[in-house]
Write a protein that holds these residues in place. Structure first.
Motif, PDB file in Angstrom:
ATOM      1  N   LYS A  31      65.968 -25.452  16.557  1.00 26.49           N
ATOM      2  CA  LYS A  31      66.570 -25.401  17.823  1.00 26.49           C
ATOM      3  C   LYS A  31      67.164 -26.860  18.336  1.00 26.49           C
ATOM      4  CE  LYS A  31      63.525 -21.677  19.484  1.00 26.49           C
ATOM      5  NZ  LYS A  31      62.398 -21.450  20.411  1.00 26.49           N
TER       6      LYS A  31
ATOM      7  N   LYS B  52      71.118 -27.567  19.818  1.00 31.48           N
ATOM      8  CA  LYS B  52      71.201 -28.360  20.864  1.00 31.48           C
ATOM      9  C   LYS B  52      72.304 -29.698  20.907  1.00 31.48           C
ATOM     10  CE  LYS B  52      68.047 -25.954  23.856  1.00 31.48           C
ATOM     11  NZ  LYS B  52      67.217 -26.246  25.172  1.00 31.48           N
TER      12      LYS B  52
ATOM     13  N   ASN C   3      70.195 -14.996  27.510  1.00 30.83           N
ATOM     14  CA  ASN C   3      70.187 -15.927  26.433  1.00 30.83           C
ATOM     15  C   ASN C   3      70.227 -17.504  26.768  1.00 30.83           C
ATOM     16  OD1 ASN C   3      70.345 -13.721  24.734  1.00 30.83           O
ATOM     17  ND2 ASN C   3      72.555 -14.029  24.214  1.00 30.83           N
TER      18      ASN C   3
ATOM     19  N   VAL D 187      67.032 -20.202  25.708  1.00 33.87           N
ATOM     20  CA  VAL D 187      66.980 -21.399  25.113  1.00 33.87           C
ATOM     21  C   VAL D 187      66.933 -22.684  25.951  1.00 33.87           C
ATOM     22  CG1 VAL D 187      68.184 -20.277  23.231  1.00 33.87           C
ATOM     23  CG2 VAL D 187      69.560 -21.406  24.937  1.00 33.87           C
TER      24      VAL D 187
END
Length: 414
Positions: free
Chosen positions: A92, A96, A192, A196
């Motif tokens: 993750k 990002k 979504n 996140v």
């Protein structure tokens, strides 16, 4: 903190130019793993000490000052992205970090993420649905709101924005069903982004006291028993119409089997007097996989004999091939379904049957006529591979009024 982030000079291997690569070092304390990310910057040890390690050096000028500011920005952003996660996760974090900072609240970016994820998971039809929605939103955003889709931010899509979009679609002659599909798809993208942590839930425009997506009751399209007989006995003009009628009734006779499932049916699915398969549409949506068993009849055997491959290997029908990739399969099945629909409509028109008939009608005709013959809701639910009885109720609702009329007309038949 469950992580440690720092800018390091990787002196493990000197480059041919005498320099070392500057990297971002990330250490996960819980996993006790570290990763070094290349920043495409090379320095020697003296330069690195002067520009980065000597924090008190305020005499930096020109390119050296710019480089320090750049490295500081990278470290700050890395800490911000890692800090936004409740539990630090390398995948993750990488997702990002290695994108433009403006991507987090960019609608186009998140749509393309969803499209690529669908393609990766071989969900080509769903990917196409995301594309159609994105194109519609792009048209509205550019022509009505004067904002290109590449610059559209989530925060700009408010309740008023959505209401204006809905009216714009209605003015273009689009149905409530189409608008509902597009807005539901957009809602998925919002969810979504929130999942996140790219978007705060306060910017969510859907739900109670906000924008409500219109709900339309699906009309179950089905032929009556008399119409089914007319279609089955209808004379055809050519081999294309003959094939269309054969596959339409094959679907009907196989509990309303979807055209995609027919296309992907293999000889290895057969055993003695039946074949079994898993419905492609719902296979990935449920943890418990339901195998559908279809018993062969003289009619279905005849269709397989006439239209099936003769080598009794691989796929039963000549619709897709063994070496087709998922994208090719999708296109072939889509073209095959269009082919069946085009020719079944011609037969219907020539025999005064509903001209909007399609492969979709075969499934609902099976359900409705099974009900007419006294089948229970549980039987229909299992035959159609519904996940819940509430889904099956829709078929019974469409039949209810007709059944009441029939009952009223026969109540005095002693």
């Amino acid at each position: 903190m469950s992580y440690n982030i720092s800018i390091r000079l990787d002196t493990r291997r000197k480059k041919s130019n005498g320099m070392y690569p500057v990297k971002l070092r990330v250490y996960g304390k819980e996993t006790k793993k570290e990763k070094w990310y290349n920043l495409n910057i090379d320095l020697n040890e003296k330069q690195f000490d002067e520009i980065w390690l000597n924090a008190k050096n305020k005499n930096l000028r020109g390119s050296n000052k710019e480089l320090r500011l750049k490295l500081q920005a990278i470290e700050n952003r890395a800490n911000d992205e890692a800090g936004s996660m409740e539990v630090f996760d390398f995948s993750k974090f990488e997702f990002k970090l290695f994108r433009k900072s403006s991507d987090s609240n960019n609608v186009n970016y998140h749509f393309n993420l969803a499209i690529e994820k669908c393609k990766k998971n071989n969900k080509i039809s769903t990917a196409e649905s995301f594309k159609y929605t994105l194109n519609s939103l792009a048209n509205f955003s550019l022509n009505i709101k004067k904002c290109s889709i590449e610059k559209l931010r989530f925060q700009e899509i408010t309740v008023d924005w959505l209401k204006e979009y809905e009216q714009h679609m209605l003015d273009k002659g689009k149905s409530i069903t189409t608008i509902s599909i597009y807005t539901r798809t957009l809602r998925v993208i919002f969810n979504n982004a929130i999942e996140v942590n790219d978007l705060s839930a306060e910017h969510y425009p859907f739900g109670k006291n906000k924008y409500k997506i219109s709900r339309t009751k699906k009309v179950k399209k089905a032929l009556t028993a008399e119409q089914l007989k007319t279609l089955f006995e209808a004379k055809v003009s050519n081999s294309n119409e003959e094939a269309a009628k054969a596959f339409w009734f094959f679907s009907y006779a196989c509990n309303g089997m979807n055209m995609k499932d027919i296309a992907l049916l293999k000889y290895s699915n057969f055993k003695e007097d039946h074949f079994s398969y898993y419905r492609a549409k719902t296979f990935d949506k449920t943890a418990e996989k339901k195998e559908i068993v279809i018993y062969l009849t003289d009619f279905t055997k005849e269709v397989i004999s006439k239209h099936g491959r003769k080598n009794n290997k691989g796929y039963v029908f000549n619709i897709v091939d063994q070496d087709d990739d998922v994208q090719t399969q999708y296109k072939k099945i889509k073209n095959f379904t269009r082919y069946i629909n085009d020719h079944i409509k011609r037969i219907a028109k020539a025999n005064n049957l509903p001209d909007e008939i399609s492969t979709y009608w075969a499934r609902h005709s099976f359900a409705t006529n099974s009900i007419r013959k006294g089948a229970s809701m549980e039987f229909i639910s299992e035959a159609l591979n519904h996940s819940d009885l509430s889904v099956t109720k829709g078929y019974f609702e469409g039949f209810e009024d007709e059944a009441k009329k029939e009952f009223a007309n026969t109540i005095m038949d002693f």
